[in-house]
Scaffold this motif. Structure first.
Motif, PDB file in Angstrom:
ATOM      1  N   GLY A  14      32.650 -31.037  51.722  1.00  0.00           N
ATOM      2  CA  GLY A  14      32.442 -32.289  52.808  1.00  0.00           C
ATOM      3  C   GLY A  14      33.607 -32.857  53.787  1.00  0.00           C
ATOM      4  N   ASP A  15      34.313 -32.515  53.728  1.00  0.00           N
ATOM      5  CA  ASP A  15      35.769 -32.574  55.067  1.00  0.00           C
ATOM      6  C   ASP A  15      35.315 -31.580  56.168  1.00  0.00           C
ATOM      7  OD1 ASP A  15      36.027 -30.033  54.166  1.00  0.00           O
ATOM      8  OD2 ASP A  15      38.740 -31.286  53.669  1.00  0.00           O
ATOM      9  N   GLY A  16      33.868 -30.767  56.322  1.00  0.00           N
ATOM     10  CA  GLY A  16      33.598 -30.603  57.741  1.00  0.00           C
ATOM     11  C   GLY A  16      34.612 -28.906  57.302  1.00  0.00           C
ATOM     12  N   PHE A  17      35.284 -28.469  56.084  1.00  0.00           N
ATOM     13  CA  PHE A  17      36.025 -26.927  55.965  1.00  0.00           C
ATOM     14  C   PHE A  17      34.808 -25.845  55.265  1.00  0.00           C
ATOM     15  CE2 PHE A  17      38.645 -23.888  54.668  1.00  0.00           C
ATOM     16  CZ  PHE A  17      39.382 -23.618  55.089  1.00  0.00           C
ATOM     17  N   LYS A  18      34.253 -24.845  56.494  1.00  0.00           N
ATOM     18  CA  LYS A  18      33.723 -24.055  56.379  1.00  0.00           C
ATOM     19  C   LYS A  18      33.800 -22.604  55.729  1.00  0.00           C
ATOM     20  CE  LYS A  18      29.803 -22.932  58.834  1.00  0.00           C
ATOM     21  NZ  LYS A  18      28.982 -23.108  60.096  1.00  0.00           N
ATOM     22  N   ILE A  19      33.795 -22.195  54.718  1.00  0.00           N
ATOM     23  CA  ILE A  19      34.224 -21.183  54.010  1.00  0.00           C
ATOM     24  C   ILE A  19      33.714 -20.120  53.962  1.00  0.00           C
ATOM     25  CG2 ILE A  19      36.164 -22.239  52.930  1.00  0.00           C
ATOM     26  CD1 ILE A  19      34.368 -21.450  50.222  1.00  0.00           C
ATOM     27  N   ILE A  20      32.050 -20.049  54.517  1.00  0.00           N
ATOM     28  CA  ILE A  20      30.836 -18.942  54.329  1.00  0.00           C
ATOM     29  C   ILE A  20      30.409 -19.817  55.230  1.00  0.00           C
ATOM     30  CG2 ILE A  20      29.049 -17.971  52.085  1.00  0.00           C
ATOM     31  CD1 ILE A  20      30.479 -19.058  50.690  1.00  0.00           C
ATOM     32  N   ASP A  21      29.868 -17.997  55.734  1.00  0.00           N
ATOM     33  CA  ASP A  21      29.436 -18.686  57.364  1.00  0.00           C
ATOM     34  C   ASP A  21      28.460 -17.672  57.415  1.00  0.00           C
ATOM     35  OD1 ASP A  21      28.325 -19.427  59.888  1.00  0.00           O
ATOM     36  OD2 ASP A  21      30.218 -18.774  61.092  1.00  0.00           O
ATOM     37  N   GLY A  22      26.740 -17.760  57.295  1.00  0.00           N
ATOM     38  CA  GLY A  22      25.800 -16.809  57.905  1.00  0.00           C
ATOM     39  C   GLY A  22      25.583 -15.602  56.695  1.00  0.00           C
ATOM     40  N   VAL A  23      26.363 -15.185  54.599  1.00  0.00           N
ATOM     41  CA  VAL A  23      25.899 -14.070  54.730  1.00  0.00           C
ATOM     42  C   VAL A  23      25.236 -14.390  53.963  1.00  0.00           C
ATOM     43  CG1 VAL A  23      27.921 -12.827  52.355  1.00  0.00           C
ATOM     44  CG2 VAL A  23      28.544 -14.769  54.205  1.00  0.00           C
ATOM     45  N   SER A  24      24.616 -12.864  53.843  1.00  0.00           N
ATOM     46  CA  SER A  24      22.826 -13.447  53.637  1.00  0.00           C
ATOM     47  C   SER A  24      23.892 -10.658  52.984  1.00  0.00           C
ATOM     48  CB  SER A  24      22.127 -11.566  55.080  1.00  0.00           C
ATOM     49  OG  SER A  24      22.075 -12.821  55.319  1.00  0.00           O
ATOM     50  N   LEU A  25      23.116 -10.894  51.680  1.00  0.00           N
ATOM     51  CA  LEU A  25      23.514  -9.928  51.166  1.00  0.00           C
ATOM     52  C   LEU A  25      21.980  -9.529  49.496  1.00  0.00           C
ATOM     53  CD1 LEU A  25      24.627 -10.964  48.430  1.00  0.00           C
ATOM     54  CD2 LEU A  25      26.604 -11.101  49.652  1.00  0.00           C
ATOM     55  N   HIS A  26      22.431  -8.849  48.968  1.00  0.00           N
ATOM     56  CA  HIS A  26      20.992  -8.137  48.065  1.00  0.00           C
ATOM     57  C   HIS A  26      21.453  -7.208  47.206  1.00  0.00           C
ATOM     58  CE1 HIS A  26      20.282  -5.023  51.183  1.00  0.00           C
ATOM     59  NE2 HIS A  26      19.817  -3.836  49.991  1.00  0.00           N
ATOM     60  N   CYS A  41      38.555 -16.356  50.430  1.00  0.00           N
ATOM     61  CA  CYS A  41      37.084 -16.339  51.591  1.00  0.00           C
ATOM     62  C   CYS A  41      35.553 -16.830  51.185  1.00  0.00           C
ATOM     63  CB  CYS A  41      36.854 -14.725  52.280  1.00  0.00           C
ATOM     64  SG  CYS A  41      36.170 -13.886  50.682  1.00  0.00           S
ATOM     65  N   GLY A  42      35.900 -17.400  49.655  1.00  0.00           N
ATOM     66  CA  GLY A  42      34.454 -17.734  49.233  1.00  0.00           C
ATOM     67  C   GLY A  42      33.591 -17.038  48.838  1.00  0.00           C
ATOM     68  N   LYS A  43      34.191 -15.959  47.837  1.00  0.00           N
ATOM     69  CA  LYS A  43      33.129 -14.595  47.096  1.00  0.00           C
ATOM     70  C   LYS A  43      32.725 -15.991  45.229  1.00  0.00           C
ATOM     71  CE  LYS A  43      36.866 -12.446  46.292  1.00  0.00           C
ATOM     72  NZ  LYS A  43      38.135 -12.825  47.367  1.00  0.00           N
ATOM     73  N   SER A  44      33.709 -16.492  45.426  1.00  0.00           N
ATOM     74  CA  SER A  44      33.538 -16.934  43.399  1.00  0.00           C
ATOM     75  C   SER A  44      32.313 -17.862  43.862  1.00  0.00           C
ATOM     76  CB  SER A  44      34.537 -17.462  42.872  1.00  0.00           C
ATOM     77  OG  SER A  44      35.740 -16.434  42.722  1.00  0.00           O
ATOM     78  N   THR A  45      32.852 -18.565  45.184  1.00  0.00           N
ATOM     79  CA  THR A  45      31.548 -19.462  45.748  1.00  0.00           C
ATOM     80  C   THR A  45      30.051 -19.338  45.946  1.00  0.00           C
ATOM     81  OG1 THR A  45      33.176 -21.035  46.447  1.00  0.00           O
ATOM     82  CG2 THR A  45      31.408 -21.879  47.250  1.00  0.00           C
ATOM     83  N   SER A 202      31.134   0.694  41.470  1.00  0.00           N
ATOM     84  CA  SER A 202      29.669   0.244  42.448  1.00  0.00           C
ATOM     85  C   SER A 202      28.648   1.357  42.587  1.00  0.00           C
ATOM     86  CB  SER A 202      30.204  -0.372  43.511  1.00  0.00           C
ATOM     87  OG  SER A 202      30.947  -1.721  43.326  1.00  0.00           O
ATOM     88  N   ASP A 203      27.798   0.322  42.518  1.00  0.00           N
ATOM     89  CA  ASP A 203      26.772   2.063  43.907  1.00  0.00           C
ATOM     90  C   ASP A 203      27.145   1.254  45.415  1.00  0.00           C
ATOM     91  OD1 ASP A 203      25.525   3.183  41.908  1.00  0.00           O
ATOM     92  OD2 ASP A 203      24.457   1.025  41.212  1.00  0.00           O
ATOM     93  N   SER A 204      26.959   0.022  45.590  1.00  0.00           N
ATOM     94  CA  SER A 204      27.672  -0.263  47.031  1.00  0.00           C
ATOM     95  C   SER A 204      28.772  -1.726  46.819  1.00  0.00           C
ATOM     96  CB  SER A 204      26.081  -1.296  48.139  1.00  0.00           C
ATOM     97  OG  SER A 204      24.558  -0.343  47.068  1.00  0.00           O
ATOM     98  N   ILE A 205      29.022  -1.122  47.806  1.00  0.00           N
ATOM     99  CA  ILE A 205      30.473  -3.007  48.530  1.00  0.00           C
ATOM    100  C   ILE A 205      30.083  -3.873  49.265  1.00  0.00           C
ATOM    101  CG2 ILE A 205      32.814  -2.899  48.532  1.00  0.00           C
ATOM    102  CD1 ILE A 205      32.902  -0.255  47.178  1.00  0.00           C
ATOM    103  N   VAL A 206      30.056  -5.083  49.469  1.00  0.00           N
ATOM    104  CA  VAL A 206      29.974  -5.293  50.144  1.00  0.00           C
ATOM    105  C   VAL A 206      31.361  -6.406  50.545  1.00  0.00           C
ATOM    106  CG1 VAL A 206      29.015  -8.027  51.449  1.00  0.00           C
ATOM    107  CG2 VAL A 206      27.242  -6.451  50.566  1.00  0.00           C
ATOM    108  N   VAL A 207      31.962  -5.808  52.063  1.00  0.00           N
ATOM    109  CA  VAL A 207      33.194  -6.370  52.549  1.00  0.00           C
ATOM    110  C   VAL A 207      32.811  -7.549  53.474  1.00  0.00           C
ATOM    111  CG1 VAL A 207      35.483  -5.920  53.735  1.00  0.00           C
ATOM    112  CG2 VAL A 207      33.836  -3.871  51.943  1.00  0.00           C
ATOM    113  N   LEU A 208      33.418  -8.581  52.975  1.00  0.00           N
ATOM    114  CA  LEU A 208      33.881 -10.086  53.783  1.00  0.00           C
ATOM    115  C   LEU A 208      34.786 -10.235  54.086  1.00  0.00           C
ATOM    116  CD1 LEU A 208      31.693 -12.406  50.458  1.00  0.00           C
ATOM    117  CD2 LEU A 208      30.953 -11.184  52.811  1.00  0.00           C
ATOM    118  N   SER A 209      34.476 -11.040  55.151  1.00  0.00           N
ATOM    119  CA  SER A 209      35.940 -11.468  56.298  1.00  0.00           C
ATOM    120  C   SER A 209      36.229 -12.126  55.464  1.00  0.00           C
ATOM    121  CB  SER A 209      35.321 -11.995  57.564  1.00  0.00           C
ATOM    122  OG  SER A 209      34.509 -13.010  57.790  1.00  0.00           O
ATOM    123  N   ASN A 210      37.675 -12.595  56.145  1.00  0.00           N
ATOM    124  CA  ASN A 210      38.455 -14.435  56.133  1.00  0.00           C
ATOM    125  C   ASN A 210      37.328 -15.482  55.922  1.00  0.00           C
ATOM    126  OD1 ASN A 210      40.707 -15.320  55.231  1.00  0.00           O
ATOM    127  ND2 ASN A 210      42.089 -14.364  56.238  1.00  0.00           N
TER     128      ASN A 210
END
Length: 247
Positions: A14-26, A41-45, A202-210
């Motif tokens: 709500g305070d404008g602090f972005k933690i996830i920015d355009g993540v797409s996965l399947h 980095c927002g994995k659980s979110t 895993s069969d696949s691993i998605v690696v997220l940035s900070n």
């Protein structure tokens, strides 16, 4: 059509602090997908957004092509901290997973008891969670998630609070469970901070940035199961994931 898909997910507090920015996965049918990234980095979110537990600031989750805006039948969630109700017995906790199912209480009792037996908890049906070890509590949590006969299982660091011996045993049980034809789980999406665990399962691993996080890479894990943690291919894949994480 993917089993479950996240499209261009953004999440801002709500305070404008972005933690996830355009993540797409399947995750596709019969796929075990792990999501890994730096702490905070927002994995659980992201996983909770995919479960319909919280709304994204932008983007959408699709389950079998249908938009997810709230918890839906077919998707179950395993919490890191077990998420058991201490005032309910273990069998009552498992039956929570069947609340939306239109079956009799007798049928729910029978199914819950069978799941507890499947996860090695025979004799603890009428006990309360406070007498269980951490590994046993998580078995109850997984049994509750499986009780609704989901197609997709979302797991938020399910082994991180367990000692390594217990975690190893439970990882093996999860893999065995996925091969069990009586359980209709088609796909698993797991958040973890443990690179070796991700490569093992895993069969696949998605690696997220900070944060604000985006997808840095998606790695296919083409290693025959059961996987040997000392094998050359296993160690090479672990090194590859670490290189992407730290790069």
């Amino acid at each position: 059509m993917h089993e479950i898909e996240a499209r261009d997910i953004n999440f801002t507090y709500g305070d404008g602090f972005k933690i996830i920015d355009g993540v797409s996965l399947h995750a596709d049918k019969l796929e075990f997908l792990s999501i890994i990234g730096p702490s905070g980095c927002g994995k659980s979110t992201l996983l909770r957004i995919m479960a319909g537990l919280i709304p994204p600031s932008h983007g959408e989750t699709l389950f079998h092509g249908r938009k997810v805006t709230e918890p839906v039948n077919g998707i179950s969630f395993v919490f890191q901290d077990f998420g058991l109700m201490p005032w309910l017995t273990n069998i009552e906790n498992v039956k929570l997973g069947m609340e939306r199912m239109e079956i009799s209480e007798e049928a729910k009792d029978k199914a819950a008891k069978a799941l507890l037996h499947k996860f090695g908890l025979e004799g603890f049906e009428d006990s309360y969670p406070n007498i269980l070890s951490g590994g046993m509590k998580q078995r109850v949590g997984i049994a509750r998630a499986v009780a609704s006969n989901p197609n997709v299982l979302l797991m938020d660091e399910p082994f991180s609070s367990l000692d390594e011996l217990t975690a190893n045993a439970l990882r093996d049980e999860v893999i065995y469970m996925l091969k069990d034809k009586s359980i209709p789980i088609n796909s698993v999406v797991m958040v973890t901070h443990n690179v070796e665990e991700a490569v093992e399962l895993s069969d696949s691993i998605v690696v997220l940035s900070n944060k604000p996080s985006h997808v840095k890479d998606r790695i296919q894990v083409d290693i025959k199961r059961p996987r040997n943690r000392e094998s050359k291919n296993f160690l090479h894949t672990v090194d590859k994931v670490y290189a992407i994480l730290t790069g």
